[in-house]
Design a protein around this motif. Structure first.
Motif, PDB file in Angstrom:
ATOM      1  N   GLU A 107       0.837  -1.208   0.000  1.00  0.00           N
ATOM      2  CA  GLU A 107       0.000   0.000   0.000  1.00  0.00           C
ATOM      3  C   GLU A 107       0.876   1.264   0.000  1.00  0.00           C
ATOM      4  O   GLU A 107       0.680   2.180  -0.810  1.00  0.00           O
ATOM      5  N   LEU A 108       1.846   1.283   0.882  1.00  0.00           N
ATOM      6  CA  LEU A 108       2.756   2.429   0.962  1.00  0.00           C
ATOM      7  C   LEU A 108       3.550   2.591  -0.334  1.00  0.00           C
ATOM      8  O   LEU A 108       3.715   3.706  -0.854  1.00  0.00           O
ATOM      9  N   GLU A 109       4.001   1.473  -0.887  1.00  0.00           N
ATOM     10  CA  GLU A 109       4.759   1.529  -2.152  1.00  0.00           C
ATOM     11  C   GLU A 109       3.913   2.144  -3.260  1.00  0.00           C
ATOM     12  O   GLU A 109       4.391   2.973  -4.036  1.00  0.00           O
ATOM     13  N   THR A 110       2.631   1.733  -3.328  1.00  0.00           N
ATOM     14  CA  THR A 110       1.741   2.242  -4.379  1.00  0.00           C
ATOM     15  C   THR A 110       1.538   3.752  -4.215  1.00  0.00           C
ATOM     16  O   THR A 110       1.609   4.504  -5.187  1.00  0.00           O
ATOM     17  N   ILE A 111       1.340   4.172  -2.977  1.00  0.00           N
ATOM     18  CA  ILE A 111       1.120   5.610  -2.733  1.00  0.00           C
ATOM     19  C   ILE A 111       2.359   6.415  -3.134  1.00  0.00           C
ATOM     20  O   ILE A 111       2.265   7.422  -3.821  1.00  0.00           O
ATOM     21  N   LEU A 112       3.536   5.935  -2.725  1.00  0.00           N
ATOM     22  CA  LEU A 112       4.774   6.669  -3.049  1.00  0.00           C
ATOM     23  C   LEU A 112       4.996   6.711  -4.558  1.00  0.00           C
ATOM     24  O   LEU A 112       5.440   7.715  -5.116  1.00  0.00           O
ATOM     25  N   GLU A 113       4.646   5.606  -5.219  1.00  0.00           N
ATOM     26  CA  GLU A 113       4.817   5.542  -6.674  1.00  0.00           C
ATOM     27  C   GLU A 113       3.871   6.538  -7.356  1.00  0.00           C
ATOM     28  O   GLU A 113       4.293   7.312  -8.219  1.00  0.00           O
ATOM     29  N   ASN A 114       2.608   6.548  -6.919  1.00  0.00           N
ATOM     30  CA  ASN A 114       1.631   7.475  -7.510  1.00  0.00           C
ATOM     31  C   ASN A 114       2.034   8.926  -7.288  1.00  0.00           C
ATOM     32  O   ASN A 114       1.821   9.776  -8.137  1.00  0.00           O
ATOM     33  N   LYS A 115       2.642   9.199  -6.146  1.00  0.00           N
ATOM     34  CA  LYS A 115       3.070  10.578  -5.835  1.00  0.00           C
ATOM     35  C   LYS A 115       4.446  10.895  -6.409  1.00  0.00           C
ATOM     36  O   LYS A 115       5.002  11.944  -6.124  1.00  0.00           O
ATOM     37  N   LYS A 116       5.012   9.935  -7.132  1.00  0.00           N
ATOM     38  CA  LYS A 116       6.342  10.063  -7.746  1.00  0.00           C
ATOM     39  C   LYS A 116       7.446  10.363  -6.711  1.00  0.00           C
ATOM     40  O   LYS A 116       8.410  11.080  -6.998  1.00  0.00           O
ATOM     41  N   LYS A 117       7.278   9.816  -5.512  1.00  0.00           N
ATOM     42  CA  LYS A 117       8.318   9.995  -4.489  1.00  0.00           C
ATOM     43  C   LYS A 117       9.278   8.802  -4.596  1.00  0.00           C
ATOM     44  O   LYS A 117       9.289   7.906  -3.736  1.00  0.00           O
ATOM     45  N   PHE A 118      10.066   8.832  -5.677  1.00  0.00           N
ATOM     46  CA  PHE A 118      10.867   7.652  -5.995  1.00  0.00           C
ATOM     47  C   PHE A 118      12.030   7.427  -5.021  1.00  0.00           C
ATOM     48  O   PHE A 118      12.418   6.293  -4.787  1.00  0.00           O
ATOM     49  N   ASP A 119      12.572   8.525  -4.463  1.00  0.00           N
ATOM     50  CA  ASP A 119      13.674   8.348  -3.503  1.00  0.00           C
ATOM     51  C   ASP A 119      13.208   7.573  -2.278  1.00  0.00           C
ATOM     52  O   ASP A 119      13.874   6.637  -1.820  1.00  0.00           O
ATOM     53  N   LEU A 120      12.024   7.977  -1.798  1.00  0.00           N
ATOM     54  CA  LEU A 120      11.492   7.294  -0.613  1.00  0.00           C
ATOM     55  C   LEU A 120      11.113   5.855  -0.947  1.00  0.00           C
ATOM     56  O   LEU A 120      11.304   4.943  -0.147  1.00  0.00           O
ATOM     57  N   LEU A 121      10.604   5.667  -2.149  1.00  0.00           N
ATOM     58  CA  LEU A 121      10.223   4.318  -2.597  1.00  0.00           C
ATOM     59  C   LEU A 121      11.461   3.408  -2.576  1.00  0.00           C
ATOM     60  O   LEU A 121      11.420   2.284  -2.057  1.00  0.00           O
ATOM     61  N   THR A 122      12.565   3.927  -3.128  1.00  0.00           N
ATOM     62  CA  THR A 122      13.799   3.133  -3.135  1.00  0.00           C
ATOM     63  C   THR A 122      14.231   2.842  -1.696  1.00  0.00           C
ATOM     64  O   THR A 122      14.618   1.720  -1.356  1.00  0.00           O
ATOM     65  N   GLU A 123      14.137   3.889  -0.878  1.00  0.00           N
ATOM     66  CA  GLU A 123      14.554   3.737   0.523  1.00  0.00           C
ATOM     67  C   GLU A 123      13.819   2.577   1.214  1.00  0.00           C
ATOM     68  O   GLU A 123      14.421   1.771   1.914  1.00  0.00           O
ATOM     69  N   ILE A 124      12.506   2.465   0.972  1.00  0.00           N
ATOM     70  CA  ILE A 124      11.765   1.410   1.694  1.00  0.00           C
ATOM     71  C   ILE A 124      11.789   0.050   0.990  1.00  0.00           C
ATOM     72  O   ILE A 124      11.506  -0.967   1.617  1.00  0.00           O
ATOM     73  N   THR A 125      12.106   0.041  -0.295  1.00  0.00           N
ATOM     74  CA  THR A 125      12.121  -1.267  -0.981  1.00  0.00           C
ATOM     75  C   THR A 125      13.522  -1.887  -1.008  1.00  0.00           C
ATOM     76  O   THR A 125      13.675  -3.054  -1.330  1.00  0.00           O
ATOM     77  N   GLU A 126      14.521  -1.071  -0.679  1.00  0.00           N
ATOM     78  CA  GLU A 126      15.886  -1.608  -0.764  1.00  0.00           C
ATOM     79  C   GLU A 126      16.535  -1.758   0.610  1.00  0.00           C
ATOM     80  O   GLU A 126      17.745  -1.642   0.741  1.00  0.00           O
TER      81      GLU A 126
END
Ligand code: G1P
Length: 291
Positions: free
Chosen positions: A71-90
């Motif tokens: 859910e969080l990944e989808t929200i960050l992706e939709n908001k184009k917050k890619f740095d944070l997305l990388t931070e939580i997926t890596e």
């Protein structure tokens, strides 16, 4: 090859109350991430591929932290917050898996390790106590060096550091003919859990990093309750050492006991000033305090 590591995280963290009343002490933040992330990354950097959490029903947030949060990944992706997305997926590389087993009763560290017996099978493995952060400034960490020593000698390795004589009763203490130099291992003559001050065989304390053979599981099954009326890993290691070589590895780096409040504050200071983004401002803040 050491590919599996046990992380005993079932303890309730009474030394860290009230913070640990409703969140696991391992999830308390050191700078900008939970304390346990540092220890898991230490293991991964040393070649560990399977993280085995020995956990408790109140500690689900640790498992959640190392899982995906779709859910969080989808929200960050939709908001184009890619740095944070990388931070939580890596947080962990893809080749590393996390499994958990429960410790149904608080019967001690030895019992916690024994709870992972079925996952360990017949391979040698590492144990990392997540209360203690180990900080190395050199390229090669103490854990990696300890694994190298194991690979060369096939002798179990117990990481130690010197502590003041008046603190020996808080730790496992090893008995060695001569204290090894930092970064070196020597064969142990014995090991004792929390000796009474004045009776300790040395001032070299067990830090909370171990490389052990699968055989320790059988020894743990036969280990009676020891110090604190708990099944002690130290006592099983003392038995192991009677039939095969066990070495004390003296660390080069620095430890921070995040299970204690002052150790935790010290960790925040040390990791804070070295943080790649926050370090400069944090140092400035400390200067402004003008202590
Ligand atoms: C455990 C071990 C002890 C070791 C210590 C390191 O004790 O039993 O041998 O020195 O961790 O932190 P605990 O701190 O869980 O009482």
């Amino acid at each position: 090859m050491i590919k599996k590591a046990i992380f005993p995280v079932a303890g309730l963290g009474t030394r860290f109350l009230p913070a640990s009343k409703s969140i696991p002490k391992e999830m308390v933040t050191v700078v900008d991430r939970p304390a346990i992330e540092y220890v898991v990354k230490e293991a991964v950097a040393a070649g560990i591929e399977q993280i085995i959490l020995v956990t408790h029903s109140s500690k689900a947030s640790i498992e959640n932290y190392f899982d995906r949060n779709f859910e969080l990944e989808t929200i960050l992706e939709n908001k184009k917050k890619f740095d944070l997305l990388t931070e939580i997926t890596e947080i962990l590389p893809k080749h590393v898996s996390v499994v958990s087993v429960r410790q149904p009763q608080p019967l001690g560290l030895g019992h916690a390790v024994l709870c992972a017996k079925a996952v360990i099978g017949d391979e040698p493995f590492a144990v990392l106590l997540p209360d203690v952060l180990v900080k190395n400034n050199d390229q090669e960490s103490d854990l990696a060096l300890m694994i190298d020593h194991y690979n060369q000698t096939q002798a179990s390795q117990i990481m130690v550091e010197a502590v003041p004589d008046h603190l020996v009763d808080q730790y496992g203490i090893v008995d060695v003919a001569q204290s090894p130099s930092e970064g070196e291992s020597v064969v142990m003559r014995g090991i004792v859990e929390k000796p009474v001050i004045g009776t300790a065989p040395s001032n070299l304390s067990v830090v909370g990093r171990y490389i052990l053979p699968a055989k320790i599981m059988q020894l743990l099954e036969e280990t009676p309750r020891g110090a604190g009326n708990e099944i002690q890993l130290t006592d099983a290691i003392a038995t192991l050492q009677k039939s095969e070589k066990v070495e004390a590895y003296r660390m080069k780096g620095q430890t921070f006991d995040c299970g204690s409040k002052i150790g935790y504050l010290k960790a925040v200071l040390h990791y804070g000033i070295q943080h790649p983004q926050l370090g400069g401002q944090f140092k400035q803040l400390i200067k402004e305090l003008n202590l």
